[in-house]
Scaffold this motif. Structure first.
Motif, PDB file in Angstrom:
ATOM      1  N   GLY A 190       0.647  -1.147   0.028  1.00  0.00           N
ATOM      2  CA  GLY A 190      -0.031   0.147   0.195  1.00  0.00           C
ATOM      3  C   GLY A 190       0.848   1.115  -0.076  1.00  0.00           C
ATOM      4  N   GLU A 191       2.060   1.173   0.238  1.00  0.00           N
ATOM      5  CA  GLU A 191       2.713   2.520  -0.020  1.00  0.00           C
ATOM      6  C   GLU A 191       3.521   2.557  -1.335  1.00  0.00           C
ATOM      7  OE1 GLU A 191       3.306   4.271   2.600  1.00  0.00           O
ATOM      8  OE2 GLU A 191       2.167   3.010   3.983  1.00  0.00           O
ATOM      9  N   THR A 192       4.156   3.828  -1.495  1.00  0.00           N
ATOM     10  CA  THR A 192       4.806   3.968  -2.606  1.00  0.00           C
ATOM     11  C   THR A 192       6.465   3.914  -2.362  1.00  0.00           C
ATOM     12  OG1 THR A 192       3.201   5.497  -3.581  1.00  0.00           O
ATOM     13  CG2 THR A 192       5.630   5.806  -4.478  1.00  0.00           C
ATOM     14  N   GLU A 193       7.143   3.339  -2.901  1.00  0.00           N
ATOM     15  CA  GLU A 193       8.638   2.830  -2.466  1.00  0.00           C
ATOM     16  C   GLU A 193       9.373   3.114  -3.841  1.00  0.00           C
ATOM     17  OE1 GLU A 193       7.034  -0.146   0.867  1.00  0.00           O
ATOM     18  OE2 GLU A 193       7.501  -0.766  -0.960  1.00  0.00           O
ATOM     19  N   ARG A 194      10.592   3.605  -3.589  1.00  0.00           N
ATOM     20  CA  ARG A 194      11.496   3.635  -4.429  1.00  0.00           C
ATOM     21  C   ARG A 194      12.462   2.373  -4.752  1.00  0.00           C
ATOM     22  NH1 ARG A 194      16.983   6.048  -5.140  1.00  0.00           N
ATOM     23  NH2 ARG A 194      17.011   7.566  -6.802  1.00  0.00           N
ATOM     24  N   TYR A 195      12.850   2.097  -6.096  1.00  0.00           N
ATOM     25  CA  TYR A 195      13.711   0.940  -6.306  1.00  0.00           C
ATOM     26  C   TYR A 195      14.670   1.296  -7.617  1.00  0.00           C
ATOM     27  CZ  TYR A 195      11.044  -0.888 -10.009  1.00  0.00           C
ATOM     28  OH  TYR A 195       9.912  -1.325 -10.974  1.00  0.00           O
ATOM     29  N   GLU A 196      15.704   0.763  -7.790  1.00  0.00           N
ATOM     30  CA  GLU A 196      16.462   0.903  -8.916  1.00  0.00           C
ATOM     31  C   GLU A 196      16.722  -0.488  -9.591  1.00  0.00           C
ATOM     32  OE1 GLU A 196      19.959   2.351  -6.735  1.00  0.00           O
ATOM     33  OE2 GLU A 196      19.245   4.445  -6.911  1.00  0.00           O
ATOM     34  N   LEU A 197      16.702  -0.318 -11.002  1.00  0.00           N
ATOM     35  CA  LEU A 197      17.431  -1.424 -11.857  1.00  0.00           C
ATOM     36  C   LEU A 197      18.595  -1.077 -12.314  1.00  0.00           C
ATOM     37  CD1 LEU A 197      14.331  -2.329 -13.994  1.00  0.00           C
ATOM     38  CD2 LEU A 197      15.080  -3.518 -11.862  1.00  0.00           C
ATOM     39  N   TYR A 198      19.721  -2.071 -12.234  1.00  0.00           N
ATOM     40  CA  TYR A 198      20.997  -2.217 -12.920  1.00  0.00           C
ATOM     41  C   TYR A 198      20.882  -2.798 -13.988  1.00  0.00           C
ATOM     42  CZ  TYR A 198      22.440   0.701  -8.850  1.00  0.00           C
ATOM     43  OH  TYR A 198      22.632   1.789  -7.954  1.00  0.00           O
ATOM     44  N   TRP A 199      21.022  -2.465 -15.325  1.00  0.00           N
ATOM     45  CA  TRP A 199      20.688  -3.368 -16.489  1.00  0.00           C
ATOM     46  C   TRP A 199      22.079  -4.085 -16.659  1.00  0.00           C
ATOM     47  CZ3 TRP A 199      16.195  -3.957 -17.909  1.00  0.00           C
ATOM     48  CH2 TRP A 199      15.117  -3.250 -17.901  1.00  0.00           C
ATOM     49  N   GLY A 200      23.185  -3.552 -15.878  1.00  0.00           N
ATOM     50  CA  GLY A 200      24.384  -4.461 -16.208  1.00  0.00           C
ATOM     51  C   GLY A 200      24.540  -5.746 -15.618  1.00  0.00           C
ATOM     52  N   GLY A 201      23.406  -5.919 -14.638  1.00  0.00           N
ATOM     53  CA  GLY A 201      23.199  -7.023 -13.733  1.00  0.00           C
ATOM     54  C   GLY A 201      24.111  -7.177 -12.427  1.00  0.00           C
ATOM     55  N   THR A 202      24.442  -6.171 -12.024  1.00  0.00           N
ATOM     56  CA  THR A 202      25.140  -6.096 -10.731  1.00  0.00           C
ATOM     57  C   THR A 202      24.897  -4.846 -10.086  1.00  0.00           C
ATOM     58  OG1 THR A 202      27.098  -7.278 -11.754  1.00  0.00           O
ATOM     59  CG2 THR A 202      27.538  -6.258  -9.621  1.00  0.00           C
ATOM     60  N   VAL A 203      24.348  -4.897  -8.778  1.00  0.00           N
ATOM     61  CA  VAL A 203      24.262  -3.761  -7.916  1.00  0.00           C
ATOM     62  C   VAL A 203      25.624  -3.279  -7.167  1.00  0.00           C
ATOM     63  CG1 VAL A 203      22.954  -3.185  -5.805  1.00  0.00           C
ATOM     64  CG2 VAL A 203      21.851  -4.508  -7.300  1.00  0.00           C
ATOM     65  N   PRO A 204      25.876  -2.033  -7.519  1.00  0.00           N
ATOM     66  CA  PRO A 204      27.185  -1.648  -6.935  1.00  0.00           C
ATOM     67  C   PRO A 204      27.396  -1.691  -5.278  1.00  0.00           C
ATOM     68  CG  PRO A 204      25.966   0.027  -7.715  1.00  0.00           C
ATOM     69  CD  PRO A 204      25.046  -0.776  -8.048  1.00  0.00           C
ATOM     70  N   ALA A 205      28.503  -1.865  -4.939  1.00  0.00           N
ATOM     71  CA  ALA A 205      28.813  -2.088  -3.444  1.00  0.00           C
ATOM     72  C   ALA A 205      28.814  -0.621  -2.984  1.00  0.00           C
ATOM     73  CB  ALA A 205      30.243  -2.615  -3.223  1.00  0.00           C
ATOM     74  N   GLU A 206      28.204  -0.554  -1.975  1.00  0.00           N
ATOM     75  CA  GLU A 206      27.977   0.797  -1.211  1.00  0.00           C
ATOM     76  C   GLU A 206      29.259   1.224  -0.420  1.00  0.00           C
ATOM     77  OE1 GLU A 206      23.042   0.447  -0.449  1.00  0.00           O
ATOM     78  OE2 GLU A 206      24.372   0.400   1.562  1.00  0.00           O
ATOM     79  N   ASP A 207      29.463   2.365  -0.215  1.00  0.00           N
ATOM     80  CA  ASP A 207      30.665   3.110   0.403  1.00  0.00           C
ATOM     81  C   ASP A 207      30.307   3.053   1.926  1.00  0.00           C
ATOM     82  OD1 ASP A 207      29.074   5.412   0.665  1.00  0.00           O
ATOM     83  OD2 ASP A 207      30.069   6.221  -1.056  1.00  0.00           O
ATOM     84  N   ALA A 208      31.201   3.456   2.521  1.00  0.00           N
ATOM     85  CA  ALA A 208      31.016   3.909   3.911  1.00  0.00           C
ATOM     86  C   ALA A 208      30.030   4.642   4.568  1.00  0.00           C
ATOM     87  CB  ALA A 208      32.469   4.188   4.719  1.00  0.00           C
ATOM     88  N   ASP A 209      29.498   5.447   3.643  1.00  0.00           N
ATOM     89  CA  ASP A 209      28.429   6.558   3.732  1.00  0.00           C
ATOM     90  C   ASP A 209      27.058   5.871   3.299  1.00  0.00           C
ATOM     91  OD1 ASP A 209      30.099   8.393   5.031  1.00  0.00           O
ATOM     92  OD2 ASP A 209      30.551   9.198   3.128  1.00  0.00           O
ATOM     93  N   GLY A 210      27.051   4.904   2.635  1.00  0.00           N
ATOM     94  CA  GLY A 210      25.739   4.188   2.366  1.00  0.00           C
ATOM     95  C   GLY A 210      25.546   4.533   0.866  1.00  0.00           C
ATOM     96  N   GLY A 211      26.272   5.185   0.283  1.00  0.00           N
ATOM     97  CA  GLY A 211      26.121   5.665  -1.300  1.00  0.00           C
ATOM     98  C   GLY A 211      26.854   4.750  -2.263  1.00  0.00           C
ATOM     99  N   GLY A 212      26.743   5.048  -3.475  1.00  0.00           N
ATOM    100  CA  GLY A 212      27.474   4.039  -4.409  1.00  0.00           C
ATOM    101  C   GLY A 212      28.860   4.651  -4.630  1.00  0.00           C
TER     102      GLY A 212
END
Length: 280
Positions: A190-212
């Motif tokens: 019932g919520e609106t939620e954000r997500y991402e698709l990576y067409w290369g097939g790999t979700v990048p590792a997050e850095d120490a601050d939680g970003g890409g």
């Protein structure tokens, strides 16, 4: 308005499609679009002869040109500058194209100047549909029509819940198995939620601050939402729902692309298509 006016969390949408502009024709004409999505939308279209049409999210202009072939005077708008440039190069002799962000308003389109708004698979990129529906209502003449398609809410819910995209290579004719990163785990329907698709097939590792890590591909950013959150903004803006379709892959795709035993045949429809008329 340009992509600079979009929500800061979604400025990557324009950049994502900038990177795809040169090759977008390969995707715009895949079997899923050519045999399923576009024919469904055509069935929802009113007579276009001599009508003014706004194609929102026109991409490289292929389907804007198809609308023009049906007799319409078409203005194609896209948030991606590179897509607009490509569209002008390919179809600028038949159709007008402008860069613009529907969620920020299209000030260059006069109020009440459009007979039809056509919008293919754009709404999932938009964080808030209320201003989009209001802008559709502003540019349309009383009694005008919006023909829209977007990701089916049940399809998107499964993608986010499972953090896995189904294997659609048979119907897309593209060698892609995108990886999924969901902001909310597990999702709440019932919520609106954000997500991402990576067409290369790999979700990048997050850095120490939680970003890409900063050197990864620009993902496709989406917002999954329930059915009432898709239709409610249209009702609030003064639209009445005239038709709603859930195009069936088995019924529409060539037999050699999909059979009844395929896992795709047992999933919810990939798209939801609707026609809404602006109340006079």
């Amino acid at each position: 308005m340009t992509d600079d006016a979009t929500d800061p969390t979604d400025r990557s949408v324009g950049a994502h499609y900038d990177a795809l502009a040169d090759d977008w024709s390969e995707y715009a004409q895949v079997p899923w679009r050519a045999q399923v999505l576009w024919p469904t939308l055509v069935e929802l279209l009113p007579d276009l002869d001599g009508k003014r049409v706004l194609d929102v999210g026109c991409g490289d202009g292929y389907y804007a040109a198809r609308l023009a072939d049906r007799g319409a005077d078409v203005l194609g708008v896209d948030v991606s500058a590179a897509m607009v440039e490509t569209a002008r190069e390919r179809y600028g002799d038949r159709t007008e194209f402008r860069q613009g962000d529907i969620s920020a308003g299209l000030g260059f389109v006069d109020a009440g100047s459009v007979d039809l708004v056509c919008c293919q698979h754009v709404l999932s990129h938009v964080p808030d549909l209320d201003p989009v529906a209001a802008e559709f209502a502003r540019v349309l003449r009383p009694g005008g029509t919006a023909v829209l398609s977007t990701h089916h809410p049940f399809h998107e819910y499964l993608v986010v819940r499972d953090e896995s995209y189904p294997d659609t290579r048979a119907i897309d004719d593209l060698d892609a198995r995108p990886a999924v990163r969901a902001e909310t785990r597990p999702p709440t329907y019932g919520e609106t939620e954000r997500y991402e698709l990576y067409w290369g097939g790999t979700v990048p590792a997050e850095d120490a601050d939680g970003g890409g890590t900063g050197d990864d591909e620009i993902p496709a950013t989406f917002h999954r939402r329930p059915l009432d959150a898709l239709t409610g903004p249209l009702f609030d803006a003064g639209f009445a729902l005239r038709d709603l379709c859930e195009p069936d892959l088995i019924e529409r795709l060539d037999d050699d692309l999909l059979d009844e035993d395929s896992p795709l045949a047992r999933r919810p429809p990939r798209s939801l298509c609707l026609r809404a008329d602006l109340c006079e």
